[in-house]
Design a protein around this motif. Structure first.
Motif, PDB file in Angstrom:
ATOM      1  N   ALA A 149      -8.187  -1.925  -2.378  1.00  0.00           N
ATOM      2  CA  ALA A 149      -8.320  -1.557  -3.796  1.00  0.00           C
ATOM      3  C   ALA A 149      -7.918  -0.114  -4.066  1.00  0.00           C
ATOM      4  N   HIS A 150      -8.313   0.796  -3.192  1.00  0.00           N
ATOM      5  CA  HIS A 150      -8.017   2.218  -3.439  1.00  0.00           C
ATOM      6  C   HIS A 150      -6.539   2.538  -3.251  1.00  0.00           C
ATOM      7  N   LYS A 151      -5.785   1.581  -2.719  1.00  0.00           N
ATOM      8  CA  LYS A 151      -4.343   1.757  -2.560  1.00  0.00           C
ATOM      9  C   LYS A 151      -3.561   1.102  -3.701  1.00  0.00           C
ATOM     10  N   GLY A 152      -4.266   0.560  -4.684  1.00  0.00           N
ATOM     11  CA  GLY A 152      -3.589  -0.069  -5.818  1.00  0.00           C
ATOM     12  C   GLY A 152      -3.158  -1.491  -5.572  1.00  0.00           C
ATOM     13  N   VAL A 153      -3.662  -2.096  -4.492  1.00  0.00           N
ATOM     14  CA  VAL A 153      -3.301  -3.478  -4.148  1.00  0.00           C
ATOM     15  C   VAL A 153      -4.483  -4.389  -4.447  1.00  0.00           C
ATOM     16  N   ARG A 154      -4.241  -5.403  -5.255  1.00  0.00           N
ATOM     17  CA  ARG A 154      -5.285  -6.355  -5.625  1.00  0.00           C
ATOM     18  C   ARG A 154      -5.145  -7.628  -4.791  1.00  0.00           C
ATOM     19  N   VAL A 155      -6.294  -8.207  -4.402  1.00  0.00           N
ATOM     20  CA  VAL A 155      -6.295  -9.448  -3.625  1.00  0.00           C
ATOM     21  C   VAL A 155      -7.283 -10.399  -4.282  1.00  0.00           C
ATOM     22  N   ASN A 156      -6.797 -11.543  -4.718  1.00  0.00           N
ATOM     23  CA  ASN A 156      -7.632 -12.544  -5.378  1.00  0.00           C
ATOM     24  C   ASN A 156      -7.340 -13.925  -4.813  1.00  0.00           C
ATOM     25  N   ALA A 157      -8.187 -14.873  -5.149  1.00  0.00           N
ATOM     26  CA  ALA A 157      -8.008 -16.245  -4.668  1.00  0.00           C
ATOM     27  C   ALA A 157      -8.090 -17.228  -5.826  1.00  0.00           C
ATOM     28  N   VAL A 158      -7.417 -18.335  -5.680  1.00  0.00           N
ATOM     29  CA  VAL A 158      -7.491 -19.451  -6.619  1.00  0.00           C
ATOM     30  C   VAL A 158      -8.034 -20.650  -5.852  1.00  0.00           C
ATOM     31  N   GLN A 159      -8.992 -21.334  -6.445  1.00  0.00           N
ATOM     32  CA  GLN A 159      -9.571 -22.531  -5.825  1.00  0.00           C
ATOM     33  C   GLN A 159      -9.232 -23.758  -6.662  1.00  0.00           C
ATOM     34  N   PRO A 160      -8.142 -24.452  -6.346  1.00  0.00           N
ATOM     35  CA  PRO A 160      -7.828 -25.685  -7.061  1.00  0.00           C
ATOM     36  C   PRO A 160      -8.822 -26.793  -6.701  1.00  0.00           C
ATOM     37  N   GLY A 161      -9.023 -27.686  -7.640  1.00  0.00           N
ATOM     38  CA  GLY A 161      -9.799 -28.886  -7.384  1.00  0.00           C
ATOM     39  C   GLY A 161      -8.861 -30.042  -7.095  1.00  0.00           C
TER      40      GLY A 161
ATOM     41  N   ARG B  58       0.833  -1.209   0.000  1.00  0.00           N
ATOM     42  CA  ARG B  58       0.000   0.000   0.000  1.00  0.00           C
ATOM     43  C   ARG B  58       0.860   1.248   0.000  1.00  0.00           C
ATOM     44  N   GLU B  59       2.037   1.182   0.611  1.00  0.00           N
ATOM     45  CA  GLU B  59       2.948   2.323   0.586  1.00  0.00           C
ATOM     46  C   GLU B  59       3.520   2.536  -0.813  1.00  0.00           C
ATOM     47  N   ALA B  60       3.712   1.442  -1.541  1.00  0.00           N
ATOM     48  CA  ALA B  60       4.237   1.524  -2.908  1.00  0.00           C
ATOM     49  C   ALA B  60       3.143   1.854  -3.917  1.00  0.00           C
ATOM     50  N   GLY B  61       1.880   1.658  -3.515  1.00  0.00           N
ATOM     51  CA  GLY B  61       0.772   1.952  -4.415  1.00  0.00           C
ATOM     52  C   GLY B  61       0.522   0.887  -5.463  1.00  0.00           C
ATOM     53  N   ARG B  62       1.037  -0.316  -5.215  1.00  0.00           N
ATOM     54  CA  ARG B  62       0.825  -1.411  -6.161  1.00  0.00           C
ATOM     55  C   ARG B  62       1.118  -2.742  -5.494  1.00  0.00           C
ATOM     56  N   GLY B  63       0.534  -3.806  -6.037  1.00  0.00           N
ATOM     57  CA  GLY B  63       0.815  -5.139  -5.515  1.00  0.00           C
ATOM     58  C   GLY B  63      -0.317  -6.094  -5.807  1.00  0.00           C
TER      59      GLY B  63
END
Length: 247
Positions: A174-186, A130-135
């Protein structure tokens, strides 16, 4: 050969000594990332890094259930490579038993590694990002967290919790440019599924529309996509890698 989709970026992958974690670390490295391979045992992390080969690799020991240990890994990563753009919460264990026979210790152990460990990772990584504004943070859930598996009340609960964690953190960051997602393997061929009986494995495989189990590299491909700019407008998403199971 990699396509340099994450060239110049620094990634931390937990549970990177084998299986899905190792495949993720390898693919990120092939695509130009500097990769920190994290595992509970330093020697196993080192062997995994040696197996990948080349530079831009740093093996570190970490107990993902320990706040200080997770924060130390993030600090060492930034000190060594100067930044942190990708964090993959992959570390996991299994302690399967029926609800009636499962001990409280086994329930807590699985919840701590998967859910608490992911939360600690999200918190420590996002503090830098968040300090870097991306990730990009990618949490490894499971289709067990979508459907539930008999004998895995601990694992299924933890993996479902990771989805909630992912969505809540995505909204905060999100407003800090950091995205968080998940992967669900089978059903993926790994050390964990290798412990299944051949009959149980075959029954699971037969229920998959694609009629086969997945490979660790196929999960790694989804992680690479979410870590790269190809997914620059995606956050709070849950990407299923299960051959169509539970559609």
């Amino acid at each position: 050969m990699g396509a340099d989709l994450v060239a110049g970026r620094t990634a931390i992958v937990t549970g990177a000594a084998q299986g899905i974690g190792l495949a993720i670390a390898r693919l990120l490295h092939e695509n130009g990332a500097k990769v920190v391979l994290v595992d509970l045992a330093a020697d196993l992390a080192g062997q995994a890094a040696a197996g990948i080969g080349g530079d831009r690799l740093l093996p570190l020991a970490c107990d993902v259930t320990d706040e200080a240990s997770v924060e130390q890994v993030v600090r060492q990563t930034v000190e060594e490579f100067g930044s942190l753009e990708i964090y993959v919460n992959n570390a996991g264990i299994a302690r399967d038993a029926s609800l009636r026979k499962m001990s409280v210790d086994d329930f807590e152990a699985v919840m701590n590694v998967h859910l608490k460990g992911s939360w600690l990772g999200v918190r420590a990584a996002s503090a830098v990002m968040r300090e870097a504004g991306r990730g990009s943070i990618v949490n490894i859930s499971s289709l067990s967290g979508k459907s539930g598996n008999a004998g895995q009340t601990n694992y299924s609960a933890a993996k479902a919790g990771i989805v909630g964690l992912t969505k809540a953190a995505a909204k905060e960051l999100a407003h800090k440019g950091v995205r968080v997602n998940a992967v669900q393997p089978g059903l993926i061929r790994s050390a964990m599924t290798a412990a299944m009986s051949p009959q149980a494995f075959a029954e699971r495989e037969a229920a998959i529309p694609m009629r086969r189990a997945g490979e660790p590299g196929e999960v790694a491909g989804a992680v690479l996509f979410l870590a790269s700019d190809l997914s620059s407008y995606i956050t709070g998403a849950v990407l299923e890698v299960g051959g169509g199971r539970f559609m």
